[in-house]
Design a protein around this motif. Structure first.
Motif, PDB file in Angstrom:
ATOM      1  N   VAL A 129      71.474  98.640  75.954  1.00 50.66           N
ATOM      2  CA  VAL A 129      70.555  97.552  75.923  1.00 50.66           C
ATOM      3  C   VAL A 129      70.339  97.061  77.552  1.00 50.66           C
ATOM      4  N   GLN A 130      69.048  96.963  77.736  1.00 50.17           N
ATOM      5  CA  GLN A 130      68.533  96.694  79.139  1.00 50.17           C
ATOM      6  C   GLN A 130      67.578  95.399  78.935  1.00 50.17           C
ATOM      7  N   SER A 131      67.542  94.588  80.214  1.00 49.14           N
ATOM      8  CA  SER A 131      66.744  93.639  80.419  1.00 49.14           C
ATOM      9  C   SER A 131      65.067  93.922  80.065  1.00 49.14           C
ATOM     10  N   GLY A 132      64.260  93.371  79.360  1.00 48.61           N
ATOM     11  CA  GLY A 132      63.084  93.619  78.962  1.00 48.61           C
ATOM     12  C   GLY A 132      62.388  93.543  80.283  1.00 48.61           C
ATOM     13  N   PHE A 133      60.954  93.699  79.846  1.00 48.01           N
ATOM     14  CA  PHE A 133      59.845  93.637  81.100  1.00 48.01           C
ATOM     15  C   PHE A 133      59.610  92.161  81.510  1.00 48.01           C
ATOM     16  N   GLU A 134      60.178  91.299  80.470  1.00 45.51           N
ATOM     17  CA  GLU A 134      60.055  89.880  80.896  1.00 45.51           C
ATOM     18  C   GLU A 134      61.672  89.318  81.659  1.00 45.51           C
ATOM     19  N   THR A 135      61.716  88.723  82.574  1.00 46.29           N
ATOM     20  CA  THR A 135      63.087  88.368  83.054  1.00 46.29           C
ATOM     21  C   THR A 135      63.585  87.340  82.291  1.00 46.29           C
ATOM     22  N   LEU A 136      64.635  86.676  82.296  1.00 45.91           N
ATOM     23  CA  LEU A 136      65.232  85.499  81.673  1.00 45.91           C
ATOM     24  C   LEU A 136      64.739  84.712  82.348  1.00 45.91           C
ATOM     25  N   THR A 137      64.222  83.575  81.533  1.00 49.64           N
ATOM     26  CA  THR A 137      63.473  82.449  81.914  1.00 49.64           C
ATOM     27  C   THR A 137      63.932  81.235  81.280  1.00 49.64           C
ATOM     28  N   ALA A 138      63.630  79.884  81.506  1.00 48.36           N
ATOM     29  CA  ALA A 138      64.271  78.641  80.994  1.00 48.36           C
ATOM     30  C   ALA A 138      63.899  78.824  79.581  1.00 48.36           C
ATOM     31  N   ASP A 139      62.960  79.683  79.099  1.00 52.12           N
ATOM     32  CA  ASP A 139      62.770  79.373  77.585  1.00 52.12           C
ATOM     33  C   ASP A 139      63.738  80.604  76.530  1.00 52.12           C
ATOM     34  N   GLY A 140      64.286  81.742  77.362  1.00 53.02           N
ATOM     35  CA  GLY A 140      64.678  82.768  76.735  1.00 53.02           C
ATOM     36  C   GLY A 140      64.855  84.006  77.513  1.00 53.02           C
ATOM     37  N   GLY A 141      64.848  84.958  76.949  1.00 51.39           N
ATOM     38  CA  GLY A 141      64.890  86.243  77.538  1.00 51.39           C
ATOM     39  C   GLY A 141      64.558  87.655  76.501  1.00 51.39           C
ATOM     40  N   THR A 142      64.080  88.680  77.238  1.00 49.75           N
ATOM     41  CA  THR A 142      63.901  89.781  76.521  1.00 49.75           C
ATOM     42  C   THR A 142      64.720  90.944  76.698  1.00 49.75           C
ATOM     43  N   LEU A 143      65.103  91.792  75.593  1.00 44.03           N
ATOM     44  CA  LEU A 143      66.156  92.857  75.524  1.00 44.03           C
ATOM     45  C   LEU A 143      65.341  94.104  75.183  1.00 44.03           C
ATOM     46  N   VAL A 144      65.743  95.214  75.410  1.00 44.48           N
ATOM     47  CA  VAL A 144      65.007  96.354  75.094  1.00 44.48           C
ATOM     48  C   VAL A 144      66.494  97.332  74.417  1.00 44.48           C
ATOM     49  N   LEU A 145      66.375  97.656  73.155  1.00 42.62           N
ATOM     50  CA  LEU A 145      67.535  98.390  72.596  1.00 42.62           C
ATOM     51  C   LEU A 145      67.055  99.705  72.385  1.00 42.62           C
ATOM     52  N   SER A 146      67.793 100.811  72.927  1.00 48.10           N
ATOM     53  CA  SER A 146      67.443 102.323  72.635  1.00 48.10           C
ATOM     54  C   SER A 146      68.587 103.059  72.460  1.00 48.10           C
ATOM     55  N   LYS A 147      68.605 104.279  71.973  1.00 45.81           N
ATOM     56  CA  LYS A 147      69.691 105.389  71.744  1.00 45.81           C
ATOM     57  C   LYS A 147      69.271 106.653  72.484  1.00 45.81           C
ATOM     58  N   GLY A 148      70.218 107.135  72.828  1.00 48.84           N
ATOM     59  CA  GLY A 148      69.709 108.747  73.283  1.00 48.84           C
ATOM     60  C   GLY A 148      69.276 109.370  72.295  1.00 48.84           C
ATOM     61  N   ALA A 149      69.736 109.290  70.900  1.00 45.68           N
ATOM     62  CA  ALA A 149      68.990 110.276  70.104  1.00 45.68           C
ATOM     63  C   ALA A 149      67.835 109.680  69.522  1.00 45.68           C
ATOM     64  N   TRP A 150      67.214 108.566  69.943  1.00 45.94           N
ATOM     65  CA  TRP A 150      65.912 108.077  69.743  1.00 45.94           C
ATOM     66  C   TRP A 150      65.049 108.182  70.867  1.00 45.94           C
ATOM     67  N   PRO A 151      64.549 109.457  71.249  1.00 46.72           N
ATOM     68  CA  PRO A 151      63.348 109.541  72.281  1.00 46.72           C
ATOM     69  C   PRO A 151      62.074 108.811  71.998  1.00 46.72           C
ATOM     70  N   ASP A 152      61.629 108.812  70.713  1.00 44.08           N
ATOM     71  CA  ASP A 152      60.508 108.125  70.571  1.00 44.08           C
ATOM     72  C   ASP A 152      60.454 106.755  70.059  1.00 44.08           C
ATOM     73  N   HIS A 153      61.716 105.969  69.977  1.00 43.62           N
ATOM     74  CA  HIS A 153      61.776 104.662  69.385  1.00 43.62           C
ATOM     75  C   HIS A 153      62.489 103.693  70.245  1.00 43.62           C
ATOM     76  N   SER A 154      62.277 102.530  69.992  1.00 40.75           N
ATOM     77  CA  SER A 154      63.336 101.504  70.906  1.00 40.75           C
ATOM     78  C   SER A 154      62.883 100.033  70.081  1.00 40.75           C
ATOM     79  N   VAL A 155      63.763  99.354  70.293  1.00 43.27           N
ATOM     80  CA  VAL A 155      63.566  97.755  69.608  1.00 43.27           C
ATOM     81  C   VAL A 155      63.441  97.036  70.892  1.00 43.27           C
ATOM     82  N   LYS A 156      62.315  96.103  70.548  1.00 37.38           N
ATOM     83  CA  LYS A 156      62.104  94.720  71.582  1.00 37.38           C
ATOM     84  C   LYS A 156      62.606  93.767  71.097  1.00 37.38           C
TER      85      LYS A 156
END
Length: 376
Positions: free
Chosen positions: A259-286
């Motif tokens: 789990v990493q911080s997304g392309f948008e930083t944490l703001t007063a309204d919320g935040g974005t996370l990027v979920l990935s796995k080593g076995a998922w070279p072609d997929h991720s979850v925003k």
């Protein structure tokens, strides 16, 4: 669910109260004491134990807020004391720790009495200071109420001076300098009155100006309390957002996701996370968390699907993600974060979108290829 899911989230009262106490006590965002007990009782469906634990949390949180209010009043009176140069004792602020709520409440009651006395003393100091400057009334300044000239009887002067000093003590000590000058300007008119009736008229004007000054001072106090409440609410909202983001991060990391911080930083309204796995070279979850009250998650591809095998793999990844999301919801419920899914898609219902970064990279590559074709 497939490429997207949306859910409303809500924090348990035990979490909200504990986060407030943590801010006051300067601690981290973890739950402790009765807050944790209240969540455990909720998970175990022990309503009576939960009610008791939650009541204790509420009592302690309320007592801590009362301490914060008294500390703020101490600081305000200390500032006023410094401006006036007065030698008035003030109680020391309290740094709350492990005191029982009853101890905190008792301290607040004793402090209230001391602060009321300090405010009276500061008002008296201010009154003495102002009256000392303006009561240089010449002996011929007042006459008796018969209208005849000549030195006024000592009793008349004494009554006017005593009345002015008594009236001046009503002026709040933290009145603004402009308000104090307006009161002093009115009081200085006593030097030019000729009769006791004129003196009473001036005193009435002083009363009116003190009333106006106090009203304005109370308005400023209320405005400062409003700003303080807004700051507190903003800090609480930030603590809740951070708690939700940290809890989501921990839940999915426990399930094997990076789990990493997304392309948008944490703001007063919320935040974005990027979920990935080593076995998922072609997929991720925003995933985006809005205002600690709404979560949106979308599975994306890192590059466009090019074959049926890619699309079959998409469905497998979506099913895996769907199971992980439900497992994470259970973990979050244990942390006092309830989630109610309002929208979702079943795996394979629609083609997965391609991540914006991948689309941009592909677009640049296509444009370069087109330029090379034109140059041939």
């Amino acid at each position: 669910m497939s490429s997207g899911v949306e859910a409303d989230i809500a924090l348990d009262a035990a979490v909200v109260l504990t986060l407030g106490m943590n801010r006051i006590l300067g601690r981290g965002a973890g739950l402790a004491g009765r807050g944790a007990e209240a969540l455990a009782a909720l998970a175990a469906d022990r309503a009576e134990a939960r009610a008791a634990a939650l009541a204790e949390v509420e009592t302690r949180e309320r007592a801590l807020r009362e301490v914060v209010e008294r500390n703020a009043r101490i600081a305000a009176l200390a500032e006023t004391r410094a401006k006036l140069g007065a030698d008035v004792p003030l109680p020391a602020p309290l740094t709350p720790g492990e005191q029982a709520p009853e101890e905190l409440t008792a301290w607040c009651a004793a402090t209230d009495a001391a602060l009321d006395e300090a405010e009276r003393s500061l008002s008296e100091h201010l009154a003495a200071e102002v009256t000392a400057r303006i009561l240089a009334v010449p002996a011929e300044g007042l006459t008796t109420d018969t209208g005849h000239g000549g030195p006024p009887p000592p009793r008349v002067q004494h009554d006017v001076h005593a009345t002015l000093e008594r009236i001046m003590t009503r002026l709040l000590p933290d009145a603004a300098e402009a308000e104090r000058r307006a009161v002093a300007d009115a009081a200085r008119l006593l030097a030019d009155v000729g009769t006791a009736e004129e003196a009473e008229g001036v005193l009435q004007e002083v009363r009116l100006r003190i009333s106006a000054a106090n009203r304005r001072t109370e308005e400023l106090r209320a405005e400062e309390r409003r700003r303080a409440a807004e700051r507190d609410a903003a800090e609480q909202a930030e603590a809740e957002r951070r708690y939700v983001l940290d809890s989501i991060t921990a839940a999915f990391e426990d399930l094997g996701y990076d789990v990493q911080s997304g392309f948008e930083t944490l703001t007063a309204d919320g935040g974005t996370l990027v979920l990935s796995k080593g076995a998922w070279p072609d997929h991720s979850v925003k995933m985006r968390v809005d205002d600690a009250a709404h979560v949106r998650a979308s599975m994306v591809r890192e590059r466009p699907a090019e074959s049926e095998d890619d699309r079959r793999l998409d469905v497998e990844r979506e099913r895996e993600w769907c199971a992980s999301f439900e497992a994470a919801r259970e973990r979050l419920a244990g942390a006092g974060i309830r989630s109610d899914v309002g929208w979702r898609l079943e795996p394979g219902v629609r083609e997965l979108p391609v991540a914006a970064e991948a689309r941009q990279t592909r677009g640049r590559a296509e444009r370069r290829e087109q330029r090379r074709e034109r140059e041939r």
